[in-house]
Design a protein around this motif. Structure first.
Motif, mmCIF file in Angstrom:
data_model
loop_
_atom_site.group_PDB
_atom_site.id
_atom_site.type_symbol
_atom_site.label_atom_id
_atom_site.label_comp_id
_atom_site.label_asym_id
_atom_site.label_seq_id
_atom_site.Cartn_x
_atom_site.Cartn_y
_atom_site.Cartn_z
ATOM 1 N N PRO A 8 40.596 15.910 -29.062
ATOM 2 C CA PRO A 8 40.745 14.648 -28.710
ATOM 3 C C PRO A 8 39.447 13.168 -27.945
ATOM 4 C CG PRO A 8 41.746 16.150 -26.764
ATOM 5 C CD PRO A 8 40.381 16.191 -27.756
ATOM 6 N N TRP A 9 39.321 12.233 -29.053
ATOM 7 C CA TRP A 9 39.157 11.697 -28.932
ATOM 8 C C TRP A 9 39.361 10.319 -27.943
ATOM 9 C CZ3 TRP A 9 33.305 11.129 -30.241
ATOM 10 C CH2 TRP A 9 32.969 11.820 -31.255
ATOM 11 N N TRP A 10 40.210 10.188 -27.288
ATOM 12 C CA TRP A 10 40.936 9.494 -26.681
ATOM 13 C C TRP A 10 40.440 8.336 -25.038
ATOM 14 C CZ3 TRP A 10 41.802 10.476 -21.956
ATOM 15 C CH2 TRP A 10 41.925 11.737 -21.166
ATOM 16 N N TRP A 11 39.037 9.570 -24.641
ATOM 17 C CA TRP A 11 38.643 9.461 -23.489
ATOM 18 C C TRP A 11 38.181 8.436 -24.031
ATOM 19 C CZ3 TRP A 11 36.922 14.538 -24.011
ATOM 20 C CH2 TRP A 11 35.366 14.653 -23.878
ATOM 21 N N ALA A 12 36.516 8.538 -25.445
ATOM 22 C CA ALA A 12 35.922 7.601 -25.433
ATOM 23 C C ALA A 12 36.541 6.109 -25.281
ATOM 24 C CB ALA A 12 35.093 8.231 -26.558
ATOM 25 N N ALA A 13 37.289 6.501 -26.898
ATOM 26 C CA ALA A 13 38.547 5.228 -26.979
ATOM 27 C C ALA A 13 38.879 4.744 -25.246
ATOM 28 C CB ALA A 13 39.398 5.126 -27.610
ATOM 29 N N ALA A 14 39.310 5.095 -24.555
ATOM 30 C CA ALA A 14 39.449 4.769 -23.063
ATOM 31 C C ALA A 14 39.025 4.192 -22.268
ATOM 32 C CB ALA A 14 40.580 5.019 -22.385
ATOM 33 N N GLY A 15 37.384 4.671 -22.428
ATOM 34 C CA GLY A 15 36.176 3.925 -21.476
ATOM 35 C C GLY A 15 35.872 3.252 -21.988
ATOM 36 N N ILE A 16 36.053 2.999 -23.601
ATOM 37 C CA ILE A 16 35.521 1.829 -24.547
ATOM 38 C C ILE A 16 36.482 0.334 -23.451
ATOM 39 C CG2 ILE A 16 35.112 0.549 -25.895
ATOM 40 C CD1 ILE A 16 33.971 3.113 -27.575
ATOM 41 N N VAL A 17 37.965 0.659 -23.695
ATOM 42 C CA VAL A 17 38.527 -0.574 -22.611
ATOM 43 C C VAL A 17 38.358 -0.608 -21.729
ATOM 44 C CG1 VAL A 17 40.878 -1.037 -22.597
ATOM 45 C CG2 VAL A 17 40.260 0.086 -25.209
ATOM 46 N N ALA A 18 38.395 0.561 -21.011
ATOM 47 C CA ALA A 18 37.606 -0.104 -20.017
ATOM 48 C C ALA A 18 36.555 -0.308 -19.589
ATOM 49 C CB ALA A 18 38.158 1.864 -19.116
ATOM 50 N N LEU A 19 35.320 -1.056 -20.103
ATOM 51 C CA LEU A 19 34.360 -1.224 -20.345
ATOM 52 C C LEU A 19 34.568 -2.674 -20.755
ATOM 53 C CD1 LEU A 19 31.882 1.028 -22.289
ATOM 54 C CD2 LEU A 19 32.170 -0.045 -19.972
ATOM 55 N N PHE A 20 35.605 -2.962 -21.668
ATOM 56 C CA PHE A 20 35.438 -4.596 -21.992
ATOM 57 C C PHE A 20 36.550 -5.187 -20.292
ATOM 58 C CE2 PHE A 20 35.378 -3.238 -26.430
ATOM 59 C CZ PHE A 20 35.135 -4.588 -26.553
ATOM 60 N N VAL A 21 37.358 -3.715 -20.115
ATOM 61 C CA VAL A 21 38.497 -4.392 -18.315
ATOM 62 C C VAL A 21 37.140 -5.110 -17.564
ATOM 63 C CG1 VAL A 21 40.184 -3.991 -16.642
ATOM 64 C CG2 VAL A 21 39.929 -3.057 -19.357
ATOM 65 N N VAL A 22 35.886 -4.019 -16.621
ATOM 66 C CA VAL A 22 35.119 -4.337 -16.885
ATOM 67 C C VAL A 22 34.080 -5.462 -16.635
ATOM 68 C CG1 VAL A 22 33.096 -3.412 -15.601
ATOM 69 C CG2 VAL A 22 35.223 -1.873 -15.822
ATOM 70 N N GLY A 23 33.784 -5.627 -17.913
ATOM 71 C CA GLY A 23 32.519 -6.978 -18.615
ATOM 72 C C GLY A 23 33.752 -8.350 -18.123
ATOM 73 N N ALA A 24 35.045 -8.137 -18.333
ATOM 74 C CA ALA A 24 35.653 -8.988 -17.519
ATOM 75 C C ALA A 24 35.765 -9.344 -16.339
ATOM 76 C CB ALA A 24 37.015 -8.798 -18.393
ATOM 77 N N LEU A 25 34.974 -8.885 -15.448
ATOM 78 C CA LEU A 25 34.961 -8.697 -14.110
ATOM 79 C C LEU A 25 33.669 -8.947 -13.731
ATOM 80 C CD1 LEU A 25 37.545 -5.943 -12.572
ATOM 81 C CD2 LEU A 25 38.073 -9.112 -13.030
ATOM 82 N N VAL A 26 32.537 -8.416 -14.586
ATOM 83 C CA VAL A 26 30.907 -7.990 -14.170
ATOM 84 C C VAL A 26 30.487 -8.537 -15.303
ATOM 85 C CG1 VAL A 26 29.986 -6.858 -13.161
ATOM 86 C CG2 VAL A 26 31.540 -6.768 -12.379
ATOM 87 N N PRO A 27 29.694 -9.559 -15.677
ATOM 88 C CA PRO A 27 29.092 -9.677 -16.657
ATOM 89 C C PRO A 27 28.102 -8.297 -17.102
ATOM 90 C CG PRO A 27 28.334 -11.202 -15.215
ATOM 91 C CD PRO A 27 29.520 -10.966 -14.522
ATOM 92 N N LEU A 28 28.140 -7.835 -18.370
ATOM 93 C CA LEU A 28 27.178 -6.156 -18.509
ATOM 94 C C LEU A 28 26.341 -6.283 -20.145
ATOM 95 C CD1 LEU A 28 30.032 -3.478 -19.185
ATOM 96 C CD2 LEU A 28 28.601 -3.975 -17.184
ATOM 97 N N PRO A 29 25.120 -6.448 -19.458
ATOM 98 C CA PRO A 29 23.964 -6.717 -20.713
ATOM 99 C C PRO A 29 24.479 -6.203 -21.887
ATOM 100 C CG PRO A 29 23.344 -6.355 -18.791
ATOM 101 C CD PRO A 29 24.503 -6.538 -18.331
ATOM 102 N N PRO A 30 23.871 -6.507 -22.503
ATOM 103 C CA PRO A 30 24.010 -5.371 -23.905
ATOM 104 C C PRO A 30 23.548 -4.131 -23.492
ATOM 105 C CG PRO A 30 22.835 -7.855 -24.520
ATOM 106 C CD PRO A 30 23.143 -7.560 -23.210
ATOM 107 N N LEU A 31 22.333 -3.726 -22.999
ATOM 108 C CA LEU A 31 21.808 -2.547 -22.575
ATOM 109 C C LEU A 31 22.908 -2.096 -22.026
ATOM 110 C CD1 LEU A 31 19.295 -0.456 -22.610
ATOM 111 C CD2 LEU A 31 18.697 -1.582 -20.854
ATOM 112 N N ALA A 32 23.529 -2.090 -21.373
ATOM 113 C CA ALA A 32 24.706 -1.057 -20.363
ATOM 114 C C ALA A 32 25.735 -1.103 -21.034
ATOM 115 C CB ALA A 32 25.250 -3.017 -19.009
#
Length: 253
Positions: A8-32
């Motif tokens: 199940p690829w749910w954890w990859a999808a959930a991780g990407i969603v989590a990255l969007f949430v984190v990115g809203a709190l802390v600026p994430l550069p493209p490399l990150a």
């Protein structure tokens, strides 16, 4: 025909969603972003290949817990890469890593309770632990020095040696102490990452973690050298029991 369960690829999808949430709190550069997504996709792909190779019919609750930890490690990877450019939140990183460490013993407990202990699950758990140590050691390098990378790279150096030296690739006997050392190193590196201790104390904590890891790997290396000198193959207790049973049946014929 038995249907093979794909990962199940749910954890990859959930991780990407989590990255969007984190990115809203802390600026994430493209490399990150690239590092975090790459880890999530590659880890999902490798587990999927492992399941297909072994013909597994279900992913299992224990692997789901490990996958959740893997998702958190993916987010931590992005934060550590972001920290190289100065864009990082230590509190957020430590919080995410703390949850990942807290879940470390849960997957094994679930596997034992559900009777789903497997070689793939153990390997999945081990690789997530190893990569988390690597990520933390990269972050801590700016706190105590680049020598701390030895903690994160030791597992991968062991793998490289096993590729180059055939007898180094033997199956090691189970030792619970390895799990204890890995957990202790994760906690130590997290404590250093908080930077709440005085600089000398941070160095001492990281050095103690490195010492534990050297002792653990050193014991395995000594065992491998002894086995190579004796020119014997390691036989697991289960395999030994099977061989004894087969021998008893042969003698009774």
């Amino acid at each position: 025909m038995r249907k093979v369960q794909s990962t199940p690829w749910w954890w990859a999808a959930a991780g990407i969603v989590a990255l969007f949430v984190v990115g809203a709190l802390v600026p994430l550069p493209p490399l990150a972003w690239a590092a975090g997504i790459a880890y999530l996709v590659v880890s999902s792909l490798l587990v999927s290949l492992g399941l297909r190779r072994r013909g597994a019919t279900r992913f299992g609750a224990a692997n789901a817990v490990t996958a959740t930890r893997s998702m958190l490690v993916g987010v931590a990877t992005a934060l550590v890469v972001a920290s190289v450019g100065g864009e990082a939140s230590t509190a957020l990183l430590v919080g995410i890593v703390a949850v990942a460490l807290a879940l470390d013993g849960v997957d094994g407990y679930v596997a034992r309770r559900t009777g789903s202990v497997s070689e793939l699950g153990a390997r999945f758990d081990m690789e997530v632990d190893a990569f988390l140590l690597l990520v933390l050691s990269v972050y801590d390098a700016r706190v105590v020095g680049w020598w701390v990378l030895a903690i994160g790279l030791m597992r991968y150096a062991f793998v490289v040696v096993a590729w180059l030296v055939p007898w180094f690739d033997r199956t090691l006997p189970y030792r619970y102490w390895r799990k204890v050392v890995t957990a202790a190193c994760g906690v130590a590196l997290t404590v250093v990452a908080t930077q709440l201790l005085p600089p000398p104390a941070n160095v001492l904590v990281a050095a103690a973690a490195l010492g534990l890891l050297v002792e653990s790997f050193g014991r395995d290396v000594v065992w491998l050298i002894r086995m190579n000198r004796a020119d014997t193959d390691y036989v697991s207790p289960q395999e030994a029991l099977t061989r004894d049973s087969d021998g008893a049946r042969d003698e009774s014929r």
